[in-house]
Design a protein around this motif. Structure first.
Motif, mmCIF file in Angstrom:
data_model
loop_
_atom_site.group_PDB
_atom_site.id
_atom_site.type_symbol
_atom_site.label_atom_id
_atom_site.label_comp_id
_atom_site.label_asym_id
_atom_site.label_seq_id
_atom_site.Cartn_x
_atom_site.Cartn_y
_atom_site.Cartn_z
ATOM 1 N N LYS A 278 0.680 -0.840 -0.412
ATOM 2 C CA LYS A 278 -0.320 -0.075 0.136
ATOM 3 C C LYS A 278 1.100 1.399 0.123
ATOM 4 O O LYS A 278 0.463 2.504 -0.982
ATOM 5 C CB LYS A 278 -0.801 0.043 1.223
ATOM 6 C CG LYS A 278 -1.642 -0.836 0.907
ATOM 7 C CD LYS A 278 -3.548 -0.540 2.458
ATOM 8 C CE LYS A 278 -4.132 -2.008 2.222
ATOM 9 N NZ LYS A 278 -4.427 -3.189 1.710
ATOM 10 N N HIS B 149 -7.977 6.068 4.958
ATOM 11 C CA HIS B 149 -8.975 4.997 5.426
ATOM 12 C C HIS B 149 -10.267 4.792 6.254
ATOM 13 O O HIS B 149 -10.475 4.625 7.336
ATOM 14 C CB HIS B 149 -8.072 3.459 6.453
ATOM 15 C CG HIS B 149 -7.682 2.906 5.719
ATOM 16 N ND1 HIS B 149 -8.012 1.541 4.075
ATOM 17 C CD2 HIS B 149 -5.531 2.850 5.369
ATOM 18 C CE1 HIS B 149 -6.141 1.276 3.565
ATOM 19 N NE2 HIS B 149 -5.712 1.585 4.899
ATOM 20 N N ASP C 102 -14.597 -3.947 3.482
ATOM 21 C CA ASP C 102 -12.882 -4.916 2.958
ATOM 22 C C ASP C 102 -13.238 -5.514 2.624
ATOM 23 O O ASP C 102 -13.890 -6.990 3.135
ATOM 24 C CB ASP C 102 -11.997 -4.852 3.997
ATOM 25 C CG ASP C 102 -10.779 -5.146 3.601
ATOM 26 O OD1 ASP C 102 -10.749 -5.227 2.572
ATOM 27 O OD2 ASP C 102 -9.936 -5.350 4.340
ATOM 28 N N TRP D 152 -12.883 5.366 10.869
ATOM 29 C CA TRP D 152 -11.632 5.236 10.144
ATOM 30 C C TRP D 152 -11.777 2.693 10.043
ATOM 31 O O TRP D 152 -11.586 2.455 11.603
ATOM 32 C CB TRP D 152 -10.550 5.024 11.152
ATOM 33 C CG TRP D 152 -9.216 4.781 10.618
ATOM 34 C CD1 TRP D 152 -8.650 5.139 10.022
ATOM 35 C CD2 TRP D 152 -8.461 3.486 10.457
ATOM 36 N NE1 TRP D 152 -7.587 5.012 9.040
ATOM 37 C CE2 TRP D 152 -6.931 3.859 9.966
ATOM 38 C CE3 TRP D 152 -8.974 1.836 11.761
ATOM 39 C CZ2 TRP D 152 -6.437 2.318 9.828
ATOM 40 C CZ3 TRP D 152 -7.952 1.364 10.933
ATOM 41 C CH2 TRP D 152 -6.514 1.336 10.180
ATOM 42 N N HIS D 153 -11.851 2.309 9.388
ATOM 43 C CA HIS D 153 -12.174 1.113 8.515
ATOM 44 C C HIS D 153 -10.929 1.027 7.619
ATOM 45 O O HIS D 153 -10.637 1.977 6.510
ATOM 46 C CB HIS D 153 -13.759 1.158 8.155
ATOM 47 C CG HIS D 153 -13.564 -0.894 8.233
ATOM 48 N ND1 HIS D 153 -13.901 -1.720 8.849
ATOM 49 C CD2 HIS D 153 -13.400 -1.405 6.791
ATOM 50 C CE1 HIS D 153 -13.988 -2.662 8.524
ATOM 51 N NE2 HIS D 153 -14.178 -2.303 7.734
ATOM 52 N N TYR D 154 -9.919 0.087 7.825
ATOM 53 C CA TYR D 154 -8.734 -0.336 7.053
ATOM 54 C C TYR D 154 -9.736 -1.118 6.284
ATOM 55 O O TYR D 154 -10.294 -2.024 6.411
ATOM 56 C CB TYR D 154 -7.531 -0.858 7.643
ATOM 57 C CG TYR D 154 -6.918 -1.277 6.911
ATOM 58 C CD1 TYR D 154 -5.378 -0.090 7.350
ATOM 59 C CD2 TYR D 154 -6.105 -3.110 6.682
ATOM 60 C CE1 TYR D 154 -4.426 -0.864 6.316
ATOM 61 C CE2 TYR D 154 -5.744 -2.569 5.613
ATOM 62 C CZ TYR D 154 -4.462 -1.779 5.470
ATOM 63 O OH TYR D 154 -3.091 -2.475 5.152
ATOM 64 N N THR E 290 -8.548 -3.067 1.988
ATOM 65 C CA THR E 290 -7.881 -3.542 1.050
ATOM 66 C C THR E 290 -8.813 -2.484 -0.267
ATOM 67 O O THR E 290 -8.058 -1.459 -1.465
ATOM 68 C CB THR E 290 -7.362 -4.815 0.336
ATOM 69 O OG1 THR E 290 -6.391 -4.954 1.905
ATOM 70 C CG2 THR E 290 -6.332 -4.952 -0.555
ATOM 71 N N ASN F 39 -10.022 1.045 -0.588
ATOM 72 C CA ASN F 39 -9.628 1.989 -0.586
ATOM 73 C C ASN F 39 -8.153 1.794 -1.329
ATOM 74 O O ASN F 39 -8.115 2.784 -2.512
ATOM 75 C CB ASN F 39 -9.102 2.628 0.833
ATOM 76 C CG ASN F 39 -10.725 2.480 1.430
ATOM 77 O OD1 ASN F 39 -11.351 3.565 1.372
ATOM 78 N ND2 ASN F 39 -10.817 2.024 2.669
ATOM 79 N N THR F 40 -7.514 1.024 -1.669
ATOM 80 C CA THR F 40 -5.909 1.475 -2.294
ATOM 81 C C THR F 40 -6.510 0.772 -3.591
ATOM 82 O O THR F 40 -5.379 0.883 -4.837
ATOM 83 C CB THR F 40 -5.033 0.582 -1.558
ATOM 84 O OG1 THR F 40 -5.021 0.510 -0.324
ATOM 85 C CG2 THR F 40 -4.529 1.074 -2.008
ATOM 86 N N TYR G 141 -2.571 6.586 11.075
ATOM 87 C CA TYR G 141 -2.628 5.732 10.150
ATOM 88 C C TYR G 141 -2.333 7.266 9.013
ATOM 89 O O TYR G 141 -3.579 8.337 9.300
ATOM 90 C CB TYR G 141 -3.921 5.756 9.529
ATOM 91 C CG TYR G 141 -3.126 4.522 8.455
ATOM 92 C CD1 TYR G 141 -2.518 3.630 8.726
ATOM 93 C CD2 TYR G 141 -3.765 4.803 6.986
ATOM 94 C CE1 TYR G 141 -2.219 2.672 7.330
ATOM 95 C CE2 TYR G 141 -3.214 4.500 5.747
ATOM 96 C CZ TYR G 141 -2.493 3.139 6.023
ATOM 97 O OH TYR G 141 -2.444 2.503 5.141
#
Length: 391
Positions: A90, A138, A144, A181-183, A185, A187-188, A314
């Protein structure tokens, strides 16, 4: 049982400063501290192999490894082996997005809709209300898609090809995250499509040109649909529920071969600890971005400790974490389902460390001890509480 395999590699590498003829005494102490931390992962937590690569302007480059890279052959772990670096990818992708922002080709506070009209629509998700910055940070509110994959049997998706838009469409069918805030993938992967839109080239090609080739990262590459890792590499292992290895638990399946298109711009890269170190050293050394734009990457928000770890913040493709000895390290960690895990970190004094393991730490205690390797590398040996060994 995993074999112990302490390894020290003092050879200078391209892009690093040569090791001093007579390094200060604390350099040996630092190596002992890192060796002890890796030993905890192997001896106490049962990780087959663990390795760390460190670059310091005072001590020069050095590496340490413990355990084995291959359970079948007993080949020792080596810090020069390639591995899948997972979400550490990322930061590579985000660095390119921010480069394009510096070139005024992307607006960090522009809506996703400007670049990808109609892509994020439906089920309450709206690309007109999500900015590029929120993707990189994020805070977009997107779920996700990897979580949905993880609920399916591995054999259904381990070796199949995925397209980015397919993964994004799957994410849009999922429930909304319950925290700001929610990690994800997701997003990327969306950010990667924005890179493609504004450059006319695939995101992999832009990362190759702007980062990998520019820095001479000879062991870093996008695997595409190839399920095998090229060149010397560690095997990786994940828990196998349908049998025992050698008749005794724990039971491991070999997870080295995997089609990483499921992670794409958010997690597909293959690299080595040395290349990851060189990347973060270059990023924080001003070789990839002007200072103003690196500062944008370092503007952080609190991260959810349940999805990262306590005290983490982050930024834009960067994690900031408190050090046991004070200050914070900057970098990113990555995990792949097959068992490889990596982290690259830069300390307050500019020392960099990259850590690799070939089986995921299985407990919260083991996870803490994995992160403790970073502290052992970046902190003075007398200011950490984790195990140390005499050099």
């Amino acid at each position: 049982m995993a074999l112990l395999a302490p390894v020290a590699n003092a050879a200078a590498r391209p892009g690093t400063e040569p090791r001093p003829a007579s390094p200060p005494p604390d350099c040996d102490a630092a190596r002992g501290a890192v060796r002890g931390s890796l030993g905890t992962l192997v001896d106490h937590h049962g990780v087959p192999g663990a390795a760390a690569d460190v670059v310091d302007r005072r001590c020069g480059p050095w590496s340490v490894a413990r355990g084995v890279a291959d359970l079948d052959t007993g080949r020792r772990m080596d810090a020069e082996d390639r591995l899948r670096i997972g979400s550490t990818t990322k930061t590579f992708t985000v660095a390119v997005v921010v480069q394009l922002a510096a070139e005024r080709k992307i607006g960090l506070d522009a809506p996703v809709e400007r670049y990808l009209p109609g892509l994020i629509r439906g089920n309450g998700y709206d690309g007109r209300k999500i900015t590029v910055r929120q993707l990189l940070q994020h805070t977009s509110g997107l779920p996700d898609y990897v979580e949905a994959l993880a609920e399916r049997p591995v054999k259904e998706w381990r070796f199949r090809h995925f397209e980015p838009r397919e993964q994004i469409a799957a994410a849009l069918t999922m429930p909304h995250p319950d925290k700001k805030w929610h990690y994800a993938t997701t997003n990327t992967v969306v950010a990667g499509l924005i890179v493609e839109k504004v450059t006319g080239h695939r995101v992999e090609a832009e990362v190759n040109r702007r980062v990998i080739q520019k820095l001479g990262l000879r062991d870093t590459y996008w695997p595409g649909d190839a399920t095998r890792i090229r060149g010397p590499h560690s095997r990786s292992y994940f828990s196998a529920a349908d049998g025992e290895r050698g008749g005794t638990p724990p039971s491991w399946a070999d997870g080295t071969e995997w089609n990483m298109t499921f992670a794409g711009a958010g997690g597909a890269l293959v690299s080595t600890p040395a290349d990851v170190n060189r990347f973060f050293g270059a990023l924080f050394g001003g070789k990839l971005l002007p200072a103003r734009w690196l500062a944008e990457m370092k503007r952080t928000v609190p991260a959810d400790p349940d999805r990262l770890w306590p005290g983490a913040r982050y930024g834009l493709g960067l994690i900031s974490t408190p050090l046991e000895c004070g200050g914070r390290w900057w970098g990113h960690a990555g995990t792949v389902p097959g068992g490889h895990r990596a982290v690259g970190a830069v300390g307050p004094g500019g020392r960099t460390v990259s850590v690799a393991v070939n089986q995921l730490p299985a407990t919260e205690h083991a996870q803490r001890d994995f992160r403790a390797v970073v502290d052992s590398a970046l902190c003075p040996p007398d200011r950490t509480s984790h195990p140390k060994e005499n050099p």
